[in-house]
Design a protein around this motif. Structure first.
Motif, PDB file in Angstrom:
ATOM      1  N   LEU A 258       0.834  -1.195   0.000  1.00  0.00           N
ATOM      2  CA  LEU A 258       0.000   0.000   0.000  1.00  0.00           C
ATOM      3  C   LEU A 258       0.874   1.253   0.000  1.00  0.00           C
ATOM      4  CD1 LEU A 258      -2.760   1.414   0.269  1.00  0.00           C
ATOM      5  CD2 LEU A 258      -2.534   1.188   2.748  1.00  0.00           C
ATOM      6  N   GLY A 259       1.908   1.247   0.845  1.00  0.00           N
ATOM      7  CA  GLY A 259       2.809   2.395   0.880  1.00  0.00           C
ATOM      8  C   GLY A 259       3.583   2.588  -0.403  1.00  0.00           C
ATOM      9  N   TRP A 260       3.987   1.489  -1.025  1.00  0.00           N
ATOM     10  CA  TRP A 260       4.766   1.571  -2.254  1.00  0.00           C
ATOM     11  C   TRP A 260       3.912   1.891  -3.481  1.00  0.00           C
ATOM     12  CZ3 TRP A 260       8.583  -3.206  -2.239  1.00  0.00           C
ATOM     13  CH2 TRP A 260       9.479  -3.065  -1.171  1.00  0.00           C
ATOM     14  N   GLY A 261       2.742   1.270  -3.576  1.00  0.00           N
ATOM     15  CA  GLY A 261       1.991   1.308  -4.825  1.00  0.00           C
ATOM     16  C   GLY A 261       0.908   2.351  -4.929  1.00  0.00           C
ATOM     17  N   VAL A 262       0.441   2.879  -3.798  1.00  0.00           N
ATOM     18  CA  VAL A 262      -0.680   3.814  -3.824  1.00  0.00           C
ATOM     19  C   VAL A 262      -0.280   5.196  -3.329  1.00  0.00           C
ATOM     20  CG1 VAL A 262      -3.012   4.277  -2.968  1.00  0.00           C
ATOM     21  CG2 VAL A 262      -2.334   1.923  -3.531  1.00  0.00           C
ATOM     22  N   THR A 263       0.366   5.242  -2.171  1.00  0.00           N
ATOM     23  CA  THR A 263       0.676   6.537  -1.551  1.00  0.00           C
ATOM     24  C   THR A 263       1.461   7.483  -2.455  1.00  0.00           C
ATOM     25  OG1 THR A 263       0.673   5.441   0.605  1.00  0.00           O
ATOM     26  CG2 THR A 263       1.668   7.623   0.494  1.00  0.00           C
ATOM     27  N   PRO A 264       2.453   7.014  -3.238  1.00  0.00           N
ATOM     28  CA  PRO A 264       3.198   7.962  -4.080  1.00  0.00           C
ATOM     29  C   PRO A 264       2.338   8.759  -5.048  1.00  0.00           C
ATOM     30  CG  PRO A 264       4.406   5.910  -3.897  1.00  0.00           C
ATOM     31  CD  PRO A 264       3.070   5.670  -3.264  1.00  0.00           C
ATOM     32  N   PHE A 265       1.256   8.171  -5.543  1.00  0.00           N
ATOM     33  CA  PHE A 265       0.393   8.920  -6.465  1.00  0.00           C
ATOM     34  C   PHE A 265      -0.279  10.097  -5.764  1.00  0.00           C
ATOM     35  CE2 PHE A 265       0.287   4.619  -8.478  1.00  0.00           C
ATOM     36  CZ  PHE A 265       0.898   4.978  -9.668  1.00  0.00           C
ATOM     37  N   LEU A 266      -0.486   9.975  -4.459  1.00  0.00           N
ATOM     38  CA  LEU A 266      -1.246  10.976  -3.732  1.00  0.00           C
ATOM     39  C   LEU A 266      -0.469  12.257  -3.483  1.00  0.00           C
ATOM     40  CD1 LEU A 266      -2.994   8.629  -1.127  1.00  0.00           C
ATOM     41  CD2 LEU A 266      -3.799   9.352  -3.386  1.00  0.00           C
TER      42      LEU A 266
ATOM     43  N   LEU B 164     -10.766   7.380  -1.025  1.00  0.00           N
ATOM     44  CA  LEU B 164     -11.342   8.721  -1.045  1.00  0.00           C
ATOM     45  C   LEU B 164     -10.284   9.790  -1.301  1.00  0.00           C
ATOM     46  CD1 LEU B 164     -13.866   8.437   1.926  1.00  0.00           C
ATOM     47  CD2 LEU B 164     -14.411   8.626  -0.521  1.00  0.00           C
ATOM     48  N   ALA B 165      -9.033   9.540  -0.891  1.00  0.00           N
ATOM     49  CA  ALA B 165      -7.966  10.517  -1.098  1.00  0.00           C
ATOM     50  C   ALA B 165      -7.687  10.754  -2.577  1.00  0.00           C
ATOM     51  CB  ALA B 165      -6.695  10.064  -0.387  1.00  0.00           C
ATOM     52  N   CYS B 166      -8.047   9.800  -3.432  1.00  0.00           N
ATOM     53  CA  CYS B 166      -7.817   9.956  -4.872  1.00  0.00           C
ATOM     54  C   CYS B 166      -8.841  10.879  -5.527  1.00  0.00           C
ATOM     55  CB  CYS B 166      -7.863   8.591  -5.563  1.00  0.00           C
ATOM     56  SG  CYS B 166      -6.573   7.430  -5.028  1.00  0.00           S
ATOM     57  N   VAL B 167     -10.017  11.024  -4.913  1.00  0.00           N
ATOM     58  CA  VAL B 167     -11.105  11.785  -5.541  1.00  0.00           C
ATOM     59  C   VAL B 167     -10.749  13.255  -5.746  1.00  0.00           C
ATOM     60  CG1 VAL B 167     -13.517  12.494  -5.311  1.00  0.00           C
ATOM     61  CG2 VAL B 167     -12.835  10.152  -4.694  1.00  0.00           C
ATOM     62  N   PRO B 168     -10.220  13.964  -4.733  1.00  0.00           N
ATOM     63  CA  PRO B 168      -9.857  15.367  -4.993  1.00  0.00           C
ATOM     64  C   PRO B 168      -8.820  15.526  -6.095  1.00  0.00           C
ATOM     65  CG  PRO B 168      -9.927  14.932  -2.634  1.00  0.00           C
ATOM     66  CD  PRO B 168     -10.010  13.607  -3.316  1.00  0.00           C
ATOM     67  N   LEU B 169      -7.953  14.533  -6.272  1.00  0.00           N
ATOM     68  CA  LEU B 169      -6.967  14.622  -7.351  1.00  0.00           C
ATOM     69  C   LEU B 169      -7.653  14.525  -8.708  1.00  0.00           C
ATOM     70  CD1 LEU B 169      -4.003  12.466  -5.970  1.00  0.00           C
ATOM     71  CD2 LEU B 169      -4.717  14.793  -5.394  1.00  0.00           C
ATOM     72  N   LEU B 170      -8.687  13.671  -8.801  1.00  0.00           N
ATOM     73  CA  LEU B 170      -9.433  13.550 -10.050  1.00  0.00           C
ATOM     74  C   LEU B 170     -10.145  14.858 -10.405  1.00  0.00           C
ATOM     75  CD1 LEU B 170     -11.004  10.003  -9.553  1.00  0.00           C
ATOM     76  CD2 LEU B 170      -9.139  10.607 -11.099  1.00  0.00           C
TER      77      LEU B 170
ATOM     78  N   ALA C 288      -7.646  16.242   0.232  1.00  0.00           N
ATOM     79  CA  ALA C 288      -6.863  15.082  -0.208  1.00  0.00           C
ATOM     80  C   ALA C 288      -5.814  14.723   0.828  1.00  0.00           C
ATOM     81  CB  ALA C 288      -6.204  15.383  -1.556  1.00  0.00           C
ATOM     82  N   GLY C 289      -5.157  15.732   1.393  1.00  0.00           N
ATOM     83  CA  GLY C 289      -4.160  15.480   2.417  1.00  0.00           C
ATOM     84  C   GLY C 289      -4.764  14.902   3.685  1.00  0.00           C
ATOM     85  N   ALA C 290      -5.919  15.432   4.099  1.00  0.00           N
ATOM     86  CA  ALA C 290      -6.568  14.939   5.312  1.00  0.00           C
ATOM     87  C   ALA C 290      -6.906  13.454   5.196  1.00  0.00           C
ATOM     88  CB  ALA C 290      -7.827  15.749   5.600  1.00  0.00           C
TER      89      ALA C 290
END
Length: 419
Positions: free
Chosen positions: A240-248, A305-311, A329-331
């Protein structure tokens, strides 16, 4: 007949309670001084590169160079957190970073090639990885009660985000008022302060793994991989830390470039950059108030949910619209607190340095790659479109991870350290 209501999950310990521990208090002060200082060099170099080149990619590269040294440093030097007394390792890393950053400040004059400044920053950041591995491995020794550790880990993560915000704000002021060279001098001083605080407050503890020589570091790296990837819970948390968090964190990579493109100052760019860690600090603070099982259960929903504001970012160009969007997104990225805490609590103390080193190495690859890819996409499209693409990629990676997520095992682990 009387009925017995099920026991309510205990909430975590209070921040005042864990800060009453003098060792943890010392580690916290050292963390604040060193992490705030870290931002100074990165912002100074990024602003300098952007002014010279006008390229979003090269500006993002100035931040990315702060992550890639941690790949080697975490994987190869992280095991020192198990092989050497952790206090001595913390002190050595602080002293080395102070010296290198002081040299960087001395050379930050007109005519010095950028590649040399980047090289010195790379060298300084190499010592950050074993420092962080040793600090993470020391926290469970300092806070032996699992509830205290969970609260202390949450506070450390909150402070990491706050320190980014404060560091960015201070960097923006110092780079403007003192010049990049002056900001680097302040950065070197922060590491000396961290050194003195750790020396005074942290108790000596013997190394948890005794070895007569250091030729087995490659074996330690392999051990770290085995420890992480042969356990389903640790493997899932690391992926999760490697594959998802960097996009955020894509907004941080392109914030300066977006501000420049719209004719705003570097101060506006650093303010946009700070919105993500500000939100994460608030999200982590609120999440840490929940019982441990609820924190762990919130990991995947918050990540999605953190991905939604980026979209939504490509449709919100003005800074006044981006600030609240990226703050939200940060929260939602506050989920990283139970990820880190659970990973450390389910990892044996004798292998914690190796496991943290490997996890940090992969995370650094992801973060550095994210900065570079976001910068490249911003160059090919626009900074805001690059953020939207990152949000979509994050959802795709999360969907793949959801299929193998160890919900039951994580629930059991959370219940264990909630007792």
């Amino acid at each position: 007949m009387t009925s017995t209501a099920p026991p309510r999950p205990r909430s975590g310990a209070g921040y005042r309670e864990v800060l009453a521990n003098p060792e943890f208090r010392g580690l916290t002060v050292a963390q604040i001084t060193s992490e705030c200082g870290d931002q100074l060099a990165r912002v100074a170099l990024a602003a300098l590169v952007l002014d010279r080149s006008g390229s979003p990619f090269y500006a993002a590269l100035a931040f990315a160079v702060g992550y890639f040294p941690a790949v080697l440093g975490s994987a190869l030097l992280g095991p020192f957190a198990d092989r050497l007394p952790r206090k001595q390792l913390l002190l050595g890393c602080d002293l080395a970073r102070a010296v290198v950053i002081a040299a960087l400040a001395a050379l930050a004059v007109a005519g010095t090639p950028l590649w040399l400044l980047f090289a010195l920053l790379l060298l300084a950041e190499t010592f950050t990885a074993p420092f962080e591995a040793a600090r993470a491995a020391t926290l469970p020794d300092v806070l032996t009660d699992p509830r205290h550790y969970l609260t202390g880990s949450a506070l450390a993560r909150i402070l990491f985000q706050v320190n980014q915000v404060v560091g960015l704000a201070i960097a923006g002021v110092l780079v403007t008022v003192l010049s990049p060279r002056g900001a680097l001098i302040v950065d070197a001083v922060t590491f000396f302060i961290s050194f003195l605080v750790v020396q005074r407050t942290l108790r000596h503890r013997d190394a948890v793994t005794h070895a007569s020589r250091l030729s087995g570091l490659w074996r330690d790296v392999r051990d770290g991989g085995r420890i992480v990837f042969r356990d389903r819970v640790r493997r899932s948390l690391v992926l999760l830390g490697w594959g998802v968090t960097p996009f955020l964190i894509a907004p941080e990579a392109v914030a300066l470039a977006h501000a420049h493109a719209r004719g705003h100052s570097d101060a506006v760019g650093t303010l946009l950059m700070a919105s993500i860690p500000t939100g994460t600090a608030v999200g982590a603070l609120l999440l840490s108030r929940l019982p441990a099982p609820r924190q762990v259960a919130a990991i995947l929903p918050m990540a999605a949910l953190a991905c939604v504001p980026l979209l939504l970012t490509p449709f919100a160009a003005p800074p006044a619209a981006l600030l609240p969007l990226w703050f939200v997104a940060g929260a939602l990225q506050g989920f990283i607190v139970p990820v880190i805490a659970t990973f450390n609590l389910v990892t044996p103390d004798t292998h914690r340095g190796r496991a943290n080193g490997l996890a940090a190495a992969g995370f650094s690859v992801g973060m550095g790659s994210s900065f570079l890819l976001a910068g490249l996409l911003a160059e090919l499209t626009t900074p805001l479109v690059a953020v939207g693409i990152a949000g979509l990629c994050g959802l795709v990676a999360l969907a793949a991870l959801r299929a193998v997520w160890p919900t039951a095992a994580l629930k059991e682990a959370a219940a264990t350290y909630a007792d």
